[in-house]
Design a protein around this motif. Structure first.
Motif, PDB file in Angstrom:
ATOM      1  N   GLU A 237       9.945  -0.223 -15.422  1.00 41.02           N
ATOM      2  CA  GLU A 237      10.410  -1.397 -16.532  1.00 41.02           C
ATOM      3  C   GLU A 237      11.781  -1.226 -16.843  1.00 41.02           C
ATOM      4  OE1 GLU A 237       7.746  -1.277 -19.651  1.00 41.02           O
ATOM      5  OE2 GLU A 237       6.191  -1.811 -18.454  1.00 41.02           O
ATOM      6  N   GLY A 238      12.365  -2.263 -16.517  1.00 39.28           N
ATOM      7  CA  GLY A 238      13.944  -2.619 -17.094  1.00 39.28           C
ATOM      8  C   GLY A 238      14.848  -2.372 -15.830  1.00 39.28           C
ATOM      9  N   GLY A 239      14.276  -1.894 -14.533  1.00 36.15           N
ATOM     10  CA  GLY A 239      15.004  -1.534 -13.349  1.00 36.15           C
ATOM     11  C   GLY A 239      15.363  -3.063 -12.690  1.00 36.15           C
ATOM     12  N   GLU A 240      16.460  -2.908 -12.075  1.00 38.02           N
ATOM     13  CA  GLU A 240      17.020  -3.984 -11.459  1.00 38.02           C
ATOM     14  C   GLU A 240      16.516  -3.962  -9.941  1.00 38.02           C
ATOM     15  OE1 GLU A 240      21.067  -4.219 -12.053  1.00 38.02           O
ATOM     16  OE2 GLU A 240      21.055  -4.826 -14.323  1.00 38.02           O
ATOM     17  N   PHE A 241      16.558  -5.125  -9.372  1.00 40.73           N
ATOM     18  CA  PHE A 241      16.284  -5.367  -7.816  1.00 40.73           C
ATOM     19  C   PHE A 241      17.142  -6.407  -7.423  1.00 40.73           C
ATOM     20  CE2 PHE A 241      13.169  -8.157 -10.163  1.00 40.73           C
ATOM     21  CZ  PHE A 241      13.558  -9.378  -9.453  1.00 40.73           C
ATOM     22  N   SER A 242      17.509  -6.333  -5.966  1.00 44.38           N
ATOM     23  CA  SER A 242      17.907  -7.238  -5.209  1.00 44.38           C
ATOM     24  C   SER A 242      17.538  -7.128  -3.748  1.00 44.38           C
ATOM     25  CB  SER A 242      19.439  -7.136  -5.256  1.00 44.38           C
ATOM     26  OG  SER A 242      20.398  -7.698  -4.476  1.00 44.38           O
ATOM     27  N   LEU A 243      16.972  -8.308  -3.511  1.00 40.40           N
ATOM     28  CA  LEU A 243      16.160  -8.564  -2.067  1.00 40.40           C
ATOM     29  C   LEU A 243      16.873  -9.492  -1.080  1.00 40.40           C
ATOM     30  CD1 LEU A 243      12.661  -8.491  -3.457  1.00 40.40           C
ATOM     31  CD2 LEU A 243      13.943  -6.460  -2.926  1.00 40.40           C
ATOM     32  N   PHE A 244      16.567  -9.466   0.088  1.00 43.99           N
ATOM     33  CA  PHE A 244      17.126 -10.425   1.009  1.00 43.99           C
ATOM     34  C   PHE A 244      18.401 -10.573   1.123  1.00 43.99           C
ATOM     35  CE2 PHE A 244      12.620 -11.603  -0.537  1.00 43.99           C
ATOM     36  CZ  PHE A 244      11.914 -11.638   0.517  1.00 43.99           C
TER      37      PHE A 244
END
Length: 328
Positions: A237-244
């Protein structure tokens, strides 16, 4: 014929199942090997079932395929009472993410007897290595043949963003730097408001809620169905993500194990700082789990793009990668 798609920006999908049947017939039928006491050749492509698609979006061409092949063969054993041999070779999975040494071959002889075994041994020793090499060429040949049908050449694009994605080189445009994946890092913090709408999907997966929840959140699994390690993925929770390659990004807002995932979510070409709210509820039945996918804050006009990207790159890719159901 190139489909109408200015600057290669929009989603384009091409079904290539029929072409694949011709491809495998051409490349595999007629392949033969011989030993001192036996010979065998692929005599037919008896069946091809599954999905083969070439897709284009924002100047990038990818392929997604997962097929089952059944090949017929004929052989001969020298000096035996039963000299003529026939049967089939089943290859249960030829997929976009299958490595050359991972293909599985099931060999079946018609009316199998001890006298016919030299043909089976010859298939294992000499024919299968040849088939592995030919199957490994399918993905690259698929892209090479059909990529040009759904994408304009770089020199025909008037969009520097799409041309950048195709050429994978950085371009500087009006104070913004466009990297090789087509993302924009702008000096401006402008984020004019959108008129927005809601969007809902409810795909069904043949697995448990626990397995599906982990598939969306465990980095190793995410790397498998996105086909590359995430640019960023902090699964808390609160963590960022970046995909593709940065085409999808956001932040996890609330995680309830096996129950739901709530996040801020955006596509790269939305206005800077604009995020939709995406909530995925996992509704488990007796043998399947329905993912109730709900967006709020999707820019009007982006509904189809959002739906198509999620169905293709999330739902279909997860099913193909982990066997969580049929794709259509």
């Amino acid at each position: 014929m190139v489909l109408h798609n200015p600057n290669n920006w929009h989603w384009v999908d091409k079904n290539c199942v029929e072409w694949s049947k011709s491809y495998f017939s051409d490349k595999l039928v007629g392949v033969s090997v011989k030993s001192d006491n036996a010979s065998v050749n692929i005599s037919s492509l008896d069946s091809l079932t599954g999905d083969v698609d070439v897709n284009q979006r924002k100047g990038k061409v990818i392929s997604l395929f997962d097929v089952k092949l059944v090949l017929g063969f004929k052989g001969e054993v020298e000096g035996g009472e039963e000299s003529e041999v026939s049967g089939s070779i089943t290859i249960p999975e030829v997929a976009y993410d299958t490595e050359q040494d991972e293909y599985v071959f099931h060999i079946s002889l018609t009316a199998e007897t001890k006298e016919k075994q030299p043909v089976k041994e010859l298939i294992r020793a000499q024919l299968i290595p040849v088939l592995r090499q030919k199957l490994a060429r399918f993905g690259p040949d698929l892209i090479e043949t059909h990529g040009k049908d759904i994408q304009h050449p770089v020199n025909e694009n008037r969009s520097v963003f799409t041309s950048s994605a195709q050429s994978n080189q950085g371009i500087s445009v009006g104070g913004a730097t466009v990297n090789g994946l087509g993302s924009t890092e702008s000096k401006s913090s402008s984020s004019a408001a959108y008129n927005t709408t809601t969007l809902r999907l409810d795909p069904v997966f043949q697995t448990s809620a626990n397995e599906l929840y982990k598939t969306f959140l465990e980095p190793a699994r995410v790397a498998a169905w996105t086909r590359s390690p995430p640019v960023k993925f902090d699964n808390k929770e609160g963590g960022e993500f970046s995909l593709f390659g940065g085409n999808v990004s956001g932040k996890f807002v609330k995680l309830v194990e096996d129950k739901s995932i709530e996040m801020q979510w955006r596509l790269r070409d939305w206005k800077p700082q604009h995020f939709a709210n995406l909530n995925i509820l996992f509704d488990q039945g007796n043998s399947e789990t329905k993912a109730l996918v709900n967006w709020t804050g999707v820019p009007i006009g982006q509904e189809d793009v959002t739906r198509q990207n999620f169905e293709e790159y999330y739902v279909k890719s997860i099913k193909l990668t982990f066997g969580f159901g049929a794709v259509f």
